[in-house]
Structure formats: structure tokens, C-alpha cells
Design a protein around this motif. Structure first.
Motif, PDB file in Angstrom:
ATOM      1  N   ASP A 205      39.588   2.692  58.702  1.00  0.00           N
ATOM      2  CA  ASP A 205      40.561   1.606  58.715  1.00  0.00           C
ATOM      3  C   ASP A 205      39.874   0.247  58.501  1.00  0.00           C
ATOM      4  OD1 ASP A 205      42.672  -0.082  59.138  1.00  0.00           O
ATOM      5  OD2 ASP A 205      43.273   0.780  61.058  1.00  0.00           O
ATOM      6  N   PRO A 206      40.239  -0.492  57.455  1.00  0.00           N
ATOM      7  CA  PRO A 206      39.625  -1.805  57.231  1.00  0.00           C
ATOM      8  C   PRO A 206      40.237  -2.927  58.064  1.00  0.00           C
ATOM      9  CG  PRO A 206      41.167  -1.341  55.467  1.00  0.00           C
ATOM     10  CD  PRO A 206      41.146  -0.121  56.353  1.00  0.00           C
ATOM     11  N   VAL A 207      41.409  -2.709  58.655  1.00  0.00           N
ATOM     12  CA  VAL A 207      42.109  -3.790  59.344  1.00  0.00           C
ATOM     13  C   VAL A 207      41.365  -4.265  60.599  1.00  0.00           C
ATOM     14  CG1 VAL A 207      44.255  -4.470  60.476  1.00  0.00           C
ATOM     15  CG2 VAL A 207      44.316  -3.105  58.376  1.00  0.00           C
ATOM     16  N   PRO A 208      40.902  -3.381  61.495  1.00  0.00           N
ATOM     17  CA  PRO A 208      40.147  -3.874  62.655  1.00  0.00           C
ATOM     18  C   PRO A 208      38.902  -4.660  62.256  1.00  0.00           C
ATOM     19  CG  PRO A 208      40.817  -1.595  62.992  1.00  0.00           C
ATOM     20  CD  PRO A 208      41.110  -1.921  61.565  1.00  0.00           C
ATOM     21  N   ALA A 209      38.243  -4.220  61.180  1.00  0.00           N
ATOM     22  CA  ALA A 209      37.058  -4.946  60.728  1.00  0.00           C
ATOM     23  C   ALA A 209      37.424  -6.347  60.256  1.00  0.00           C
ATOM     24  CB  ALA A 209      36.371  -4.172  59.603  1.00  0.00           C
ATOM     25  N   ALA A 210      38.551  -6.471  59.543  1.00  0.00           N
ATOM     26  CA  ALA A 210      38.999  -7.788  59.096  1.00  0.00           C
ATOM     27  C   ALA A 210      39.289  -8.694  60.283  1.00  0.00           C
ATOM     28  CB  ALA A 210      40.238  -7.638  58.217  1.00  0.00           C
ATOM     29  N   CYS A 211      39.921  -8.152  61.311  1.00  0.00           N
ATOM     30  CA  CYS A 211      40.210  -8.939  62.513  1.00  0.00           C
ATOM     31  C   CYS A 211      38.923  -9.416  63.182  1.00  0.00           C
ATOM     32  CB  CYS A 211      41.042  -8.116  63.488  1.00  0.00           C
ATOM     33  SG  CYS A 211      42.694  -7.687  62.881  1.00  0.00           S
ATOM     34  N   GLN A 212      37.940  -8.547  63.245  1.00  0.00           N
ATOM     35  CA  GLN A 212      36.647  -8.929  63.822  1.00  0.00           C
ATOM     36  C   GLN A 212      36.000 -10.057  63.024  1.00  0.00           C
ATOM     37  OE1 GLN A 212      34.981  -7.762  66.492  1.00  0.00           O
ATOM     38  NE2 GLN A 212      35.574  -5.661  66.911  1.00  0.00           N
ATOM     39  N   MET A 213      36.094  -9.971  61.699  1.00  0.00           N
ATOM     40  CA  MET A 213      35.469 -10.990  60.856  1.00  0.00           C
ATOM     41  C   MET A 213      36.113 -12.352  61.049  1.00  0.00           C
ATOM     42  SD  MET A 213      34.803  -9.137  57.211  1.00  0.00           S
ATOM     43  CE  MET A 213      33.966  -7.545  57.121  1.00  0.00           C
ATOM     44  N   HIS A 239      45.741  -9.716  52.911  1.00  0.00           N
ATOM     45  CA  HIS A 239      46.650  -8.813  52.220  1.00  0.00           C
ATOM     46  C   HIS A 239      46.204  -7.370  52.440  1.00  0.00           C
ATOM     47  CE1 HIS A 239      47.371 -12.359  49.259  1.00  0.00           C
ATOM     48  NE2 HIS A 239      48.145 -12.443  50.333  1.00  0.00           N
ATOM     49  N   THR A 240      47.082  -6.574  53.039  1.00  0.00           N
ATOM     50  CA  THR A 240      46.746  -5.176  53.259  1.00  0.00           C
ATOM     51  C   THR A 240      48.012  -4.392  53.592  1.00  0.00           C
ATOM     52  OG1 THR A 240      45.254  -3.708  54.482  1.00  0.00           O
ATOM     53  CG2 THR A 240      46.339  -5.449  55.746  1.00  0.00           C
ATOM     54  N   GLY A 241      48.003  -3.121  53.301  1.00  0.00           N
ATOM     55  CA  GLY A 241      49.072  -2.222  53.724  1.00  0.00           C
ATOM     56  C   GLY A 241      50.347  -2.326  52.920  1.00  0.00           C
ATOM     57  N   GLU A 242      51.086  -1.192  52.904  1.00  0.00           N
ATOM     58  CA  GLU A 242      52.364  -1.128  52.200  1.00  0.00           C
ATOM     59  C   GLU A 242      53.443  -0.415  53.016  1.00  0.00           C
ATOM     60  OE1 GLU A 242      51.176  -0.919  47.540  1.00  0.00           O
ATOM     61  OE2 GLU A 242      50.757   0.904  48.706  1.00  0.00           O
ATOM     62  N   ALA A 243      53.051   0.262  54.075  1.00  0.00           N
ATOM     63  CA  ALA A 243      54.024   0.995  54.885  1.00  0.00           C
ATOM     64  C   ALA A 243      53.578   0.990  56.339  1.00  0.00           C
ATOM     65  CB  ALA A 243      54.152   2.427  54.378  1.00  0.00           C
ATOM     66  N   ILE A 247      47.782   3.930  57.227  1.00  0.00           N
ATOM     67  CA  ILE A 247      46.592   3.093  57.371  1.00  0.00           C
ATOM     68  C   ILE A 247      46.083   2.772  55.970  1.00  0.00           C
ATOM     69  CG2 ILE A 247      44.169   3.111  58.092  1.00  0.00           C
ATOM     70  CD1 ILE A 247      45.054   4.618  60.584  1.00  0.00           C
ATOM     71  N   PRO A 248      45.935   1.494  55.632  1.00  0.00           N
ATOM     72  CA  PRO A 248      45.617   1.128  54.254  1.00  0.00           C
ATOM     73  C   PRO A 248      44.190   1.486  53.873  1.00  0.00           C
ATOM     74  CG  PRO A 248      45.589  -0.817  55.646  1.00  0.00           C
ATOM     75  CD  PRO A 248      46.098   0.308  56.501  1.00  0.00           C
ATOM     76  N   GLU A 249      44.010   1.614  52.587  1.00  0.00           N
ATOM     77  CA  GLU A 249      42.685   1.927  52.049  1.00  0.00           C
ATOM     78  C   GLU A 249      41.805   0.696  51.944  1.00  0.00           C
ATOM     79  OE1 GLU A 249      41.905   2.980  47.672  1.00  0.00           O
ATOM     80  OE2 GLU A 249      41.936   4.934  48.668  1.00  0.00           O
ATOM     81  N   SER A 250      42.435  -0.468  51.744  1.00  0.00           N
ATOM     82  CA  SER A 250      41.651  -1.687  51.554  1.00  0.00           C
ATOM     83  C   SER A 250      42.338  -2.867  52.218  1.00  0.00           C
ATOM     84  CB  SER A 250      41.441  -1.974  50.068  1.00  0.00           C
ATOM     85  OG  SER A 250      42.671  -2.261  49.438  1.00  0.00           O
ATOM     86  N   CYS A 251      41.578  -3.924  52.396  1.00  0.00           N
ATOM     87  CA  CYS A 251      42.080  -5.178  52.974  1.00  0.00           C
ATOM     88  C   CYS A 251      41.373  -6.334  52.281  1.00  0.00           C
ATOM     89  CB  CYS A 251      41.826  -5.220  54.478  1.00  0.00           C
ATOM     90  SG  CYS A 251      42.375  -6.753  55.272  1.00  0.00           S
ATOM     91  N   GLU A 252      42.146  -7.309  51.839  1.00  0.00           N
ATOM     92  CA  GLU A 252      41.585  -8.473  51.147  1.00  0.00           C
ATOM     93  C   GLU A 252      41.841  -9.729  51.966  1.00  0.00           C
ATOM     94  OE1 GLU A 252      43.006 -10.972  47.344  1.00  0.00           O
ATOM     95  OE2 GLU A 252      42.257  -8.967  46.820  1.00  0.00           O
ATOM     96  N   MET A 253      40.797 -10.525  52.140  1.00  0.00           N
ATOM     97  CA  MET A 253      40.903 -11.807  52.838  1.00  0.00           C
ATOM     98  C   MET A 253      40.442 -12.921  51.914  1.00  0.00           C
ATOM     99  SD  MET A 253      39.424 -11.038  56.654  1.00  0.00           S
ATOM    100  CE  MET A 253      37.840 -10.459  56.053  1.00  0.00           C
TER     101      MET A 253
END
Length: 397
Positions: A205-213, A239-243, A247-253
Motif C-alpha cells: 500500500d503506497p498510501v501510508p507511506a505518502a502520509c508518513q512523507m 492523487h490515489t485510488g479509484e474505489a 488498495i491502490p497500486e500507486s500514489c502521486e504527490m
């Protein structure tokens, strides 16, 4: 205030030109109509015009006497991609485009000064009138320099000004040293492995990592940077996720970084890269990190800043020359100041009560769809430009 009487007498005509420009806004490097209008006016006043610098920029040249001295005065011409909320007669006629930063007024002030300087020429030397495209993100100042601005039009110093809402009309504000920040952008893409939201152990999951960053980036400002240095890190898009059950494959910040010095910018970029890459590795993700440096800090020169204070005091009175509080906004006049001595200052645009009936309900602040330039500034700014040119060229070298 000791404004120039003939400029005051012509102010209504110049204001009409300003409103015409406001009604026909053009985005960066698209300023063909605006450039044509400026060129026609300059040529009608007998001013030599050179076009094609920075694609749509132009330079007017006014000479007098025998001196080889020269000074540059700059106005920007481009508009913003904003839908105007005003409904008065000179509101934008082009959907999604608006003069929401007052570049129409900057152009008008320099035109008013050009008209006076061409008629009276109380100076010995050359005045270069620089009408610049693409300040709003296009780096028009840099592009004019690449097209040989300072080689073709050699000048001792260059000066620029910006209207400033909230500062009283009739006042200016000046700051020696850094006054506008650098503008920089970053983009981080985290790539993991998507899976069902009910089975997180099956993916990465890339979302927790994005939150940490996002949280960790702020420690650069509070634990790595010297407390007295200034810097801003803002993550403005994720930008991440569609449903909801995937759990999304990628996350863009994406976001922006602002500083007043290059060493602080170097530190922030280095630490952001380290944090992004190390956090991604800890979460078993792939990481793409991009950091783009746009406008450098705008740093006024000492002598030229003192000169603007001197001219402003003579024209407006000492009480109307204020100390400018630096802003984290950016300005591409910074490119000029890296090559030439000069000063960039602000002129009060008032509190918005100048707006005609039919204005939007929002505040009269920069980059706001209810903004409008205060035409009372035209004779003030034009008189300032005339005195700057005359005093500079007539003072000892």
C-alpha cells in the motif's frame, strides 16, 4: 504628492487603454494583441520599438543627449487562467482568462511614463521600456534575456514594480535584499501493488507511506534548517485510488517549495529526496522523485533600493515610503536582478473600494476572480517611472 501635472491630465486616456487590455486578457507567450497595442502607442509617440524578445515581448527606446548611460524600466503584460467574477464594462471577454494580478495596470503605468518621457526628455542618455511577456509561470524575463535583452540594450540598472492590495494607494514599499521567494515544484510517485481493500496483506500500500512523507517533510523545516532561515514546503496535491474497496497500486504527490536563498533550497531538496526514497524503501515501494527549480529568489541590490526610497520620498513624501515585508510569492524579475543591479518594489493598490459597480463578491486581492487594478495608480506609477529615469540618468555615474 508631487505628481507630474501632464501625466495627471492624460491619465483618463491611459486608463481607457488599461481597461481595454483588461477586457482582452492573454496568457503567457500569447500576448500578441497586447503587444500590438503597446507598440502602436509607442510608435505614435515617436518611440523606437523592437519586438520579438521572449517571443511576444518588446522594448521601447527613448534617447536624448550624448551620454551612453541607460536605465531599464519593466512592466509585465500577461494574464492568468482564471474565470473572472466581475461584471463591469471592462470585464474579461475571454472565458477562463483574466487580468487578476494587475499586469494590465503595470503596462498602463509604463505607457503613461513613456508618453511623458517621449515628449519632454529631461535626461541625458537612454531609457529602455521593457514590456515583458509570461511572468505568470512562463519565465518571460529569462526568455527575453536569452534573446539578448542586455546585449542589445545595455543598461546600468533595471527597475520593476508590482501593485500591492492592502497597501494604500499613494504609498510604495521597498525591501533591500530578498523580497520575493524562489518558486519550485516537486512530484513524487510511489508504486506498490494493488489489492482488495479487505486483504491488505496481499498488496503493498503506497498510501501510508505518502502520509508518513507529508509529515516527515515538515521536520526538514523544524529540525534540519536553521531556525532563522525561511522556507516553506507545501504538499498541495495527493492523487490515489479509484474505489473504496481497492488498495491502490500507486500514489502521486505534488507541491511547492519556497525559500529566500539557494543554500536553504539545496538543503530542502536533498532532504526531501532522502526522506522520499528511504520511506519508500522502508514500505517496500518504488519511488520516482522529481524536483523542478523555477524562479530564483528576487534579491534587491543595496544602492538601487536606496535610490528607489530616495525618489519615492521626493515624490510621495517620507510617510508614504514603507518597508516591504518579504513574501513567499515568486517573481521572475529575479532573473533580471541576477544579471543587473536593480530594485523591485510594490505600489499600493488600496483596499478594493475603487472597483466599479458590478465587481465580484470576493476580495480585491491578487490572483482572485474579483480583483481589479486601481486606476488611481496610473499617474502615481508613471510619475515614479519618469523620476526614476530622470534622476538615474542625470545623477553622477
Amino acid at each position: 504628492m508631487l505628481l507630474i501635472e501632464s501625466i495627471l491630465a492624460e491619465a483618463a486616456g491611459i486608463a481607457a487603454l488599461r481597461r481595454d487590455i483588461h477586457a482582452h486578457p492573454e496568457l503567457c507567450f500569447e500576448e500578441a494583441r497586447t503587444g500590438d497595442l503597446v507598440a502602436r502607442q509607442l510608435e505614435a509617440w515617436g518611440i523606437e520599438v523592437h519586438r520579438g524578445l521572449g517571443r511576444t515581448g518588446l522594448v521601447g527606446v527613448i534617447r536624448n543627449g550624448t551620454s551612453d548611460r541607460a536605465v531599464g524600466l519593466r512592466a509585465d503584460m500577461d494574464a492568468l487562467p482564471i474565470q473572472e467574477h466581475n461584471h463591469f464594462g471592462h470585464a474579461s471577454r475571454h472565458a477562463g482568462k483574466m487580468h487578476a494580478c494587475g499586469h494590465d495596470g503595470h503596462t498602463a503605468m509604463l505607457l503613461a511614463a513613456a508618453q511623458y518621457l517621449a515628449r519632454h526628455r529631461h535626461f541625458d542618455g537612454t531609457v529602455y521600456l521593457i514590456f515583458q511577456p509570461a511572468e505568470e509561470g512562463g519565465g518571460g524575463a529569462r526568455e527575453m534575456m536569452r534573446d539578448g535583452l542586455f546585449q542589445r540594450f545595455p543598461m546600468e540598472a533595471i527597475f520593476g514594480a508590482h501593485n500591492w492590495p492592502g497597501l494604500k494607494a499613494g504609498q510604495i514599499a521597498v525591501k533591500t535584499g530578498p523580497c520575493f521567494a524562489s518558486s519550485n515544484e516537486f512530484k513524487i510517485v510511489l508504486r506498490g501493488k494493488g489489492c482488495h481493500g479487505a486483504m491488505p496483506h496481499m498488496g503493498t500500500d503506497p498510501v501510508p507511506a505518502a502520509c508518513q512523507m507529508v509529515q516527515a517533510f515538515q521536520t526538514i523545516l523544524t529540525r534540519n534548517k536553521h531556525p532563522l532561515d525561511t522556507g516553506v514546503i507545501s504538499v498541495t496535491m495527493i492523487h490515489t485510488g479509484e474505489a473504496t474497496n481497492v488498495i491502490p497500486e500507486s500514489c502521486e504527490m505534488q507541491g511547492t517549495v519556497r525559500t529566500f536563498t539557494t543554500p536553504v533550497l539545496d538543503l530542502i531538496e536533498r532532504r526531501m529526496r532522502q526522506i522520499a526514497q528511504s520511506t519508500a524503501e522502508a514500505f517496500e515501494l518504488e519511488c520516482d522523485f522529481e524536483f523542478d527549480r523555477n524562479y530564483p529568489p528576487t534579491v534587491n541590490h543595496d544602492a538601487e533600493s536606496a535610490f528607489i526610497r530616495e525618489v519615492g520620498t521626493e515624490l510621495l513624501g517620507a510617510d508614504n515610503v514603507q518597508e516591504f515585508v518579504p513574501t513567499m510569492g515568486a517573481e521572475d524579475f529575479s532573473y533580471f536582478l541576477q544579471e543587473k543591479p536593480g530594485c523591485y518594489f510594490v505600489i499600493g493598490n488600496g483596499d478594493g473600494t475603487h472597483r466599479d459597480g458590478g465587481h465580484g463578491l470576493g476580495p480585491c486581492t491578487l490572483h482572485n476572480p474579483s480583483y481589479d487594478f486601481n486606476d488611481e495608480l496610473i499617474p502615481i506609477g508613471a510619475s515614479l517611472w519618469v523620476r526614476v529615469a530622470e534622476r538615474w540618468l542625470n545623477r553622477p555615474r
